[in-house]
Design an enzyme around this catalytic site. Structure first.
Site, short mmCIF file in Angstrom:
data_model
loop_
_atom_site.label_atom_id
_atom_site.label_comp_id
_atom_site.label_asym_id
_atom_site.label_seq_id
_atom_site.Cartn_x
_atom_site.Cartn_y
_atom_site.Cartn_z
N SER A 108 -21.33 -3.72 24.91
CA SER A 108 -21.42 -3.26 26.29
C SER A 108 -22.43 -4.02 27.13
O SER A 108 -23.43 -4.52 26.61
CB SER A 108 -21.82 -1.78 26.33
N ILE A 119 -22.96 1.97 35.40
CA ILE A 119 -21.63 1.51 35.03
C ILE A 119 -21.75 0.66 33.77
O ILE A 119 -22.44 -0.36 33.75
CB ILE A 119 -21.00 0.68 36.18
N GLU A 120 -21.07 1.11 32.72
CA GLU A 120 -21.02 0.39 31.45
C GLU A 120 -19.64 -0.24 31.34
O GLU A 120 -18.63 0.42 31.58
CB GLU A 120 -21.26 1.38 30.31
N ILE A 121 -19.59 -1.51 31.00
CA ILE A 121 -18.33 -2.20 30.77
C ILE A 121 -18.37 -2.70 29.33
O ILE A 121 -19.34 -3.35 28.92
CB ILE A 121 -18.11 -3.36 31.76
#
Length: 127
Positions: A108, A119-121
């Site tokens: 992540s 916001i984690e991607i």
């Protein structure tokens, strides 16, 4: 009883900045529905947008901006996401780091949207 998440609601103080972040930076699709309501569509889900002080009813008991912590799974390798975000001038505040997703280990990165939501991607790591 519950199968999956259909949508969630994001409360913003700046509609234009939110649209720029979720559509232009993250690549979601802007959708207008109902009586001028807006949403960000991605995959089979969407994020409905509420403007602070002008929320649609019914709404959360205490709708506030900046209180969300969301994790999205990328549709491409995380390194491609990182390169795209850097090219667009986004600030990654942490990562890549290893975490645990809903169905297994993930890799992540973290950034903040205009309302300071976290916001984690992520991408799933093959085991």
């Amino acid at each position: 009883m519950i199968h999956h998440l259909d949508h969630l609601v994001l409360t913003t103080t700046n509609e234009k900045a939110s649209i720029d972040f979720y559509v232009n930076l993250l690549g979601m699709t802007l959708e207008t529905f109902g009586e001028g309501r807006k949403a960000f569509r991605f995959g089979q889900q969407k994020i409905n947008l509420h403007i602070k002080g002008a929320e649609f009813e019914p709404k959360a008991h205490l709708p506030v901006s900046g209180s969300l912590d969301l994790c999205f799974i990328a549709d491409c390798p995380l390194d491609n996401v990182i390169a795209s975000l850097q090219q667009k001038g986004a600030t990654i505040i942490e990562g890549p780091v290893s975490r645990t997703g809903a169905t297994g280990p993930i890799r992540s990165i973290y950034l903040r949207d205009p309302d300071l939501n976290l916001i984690e991607i992520s991408e799933y790591i093959a085991t």
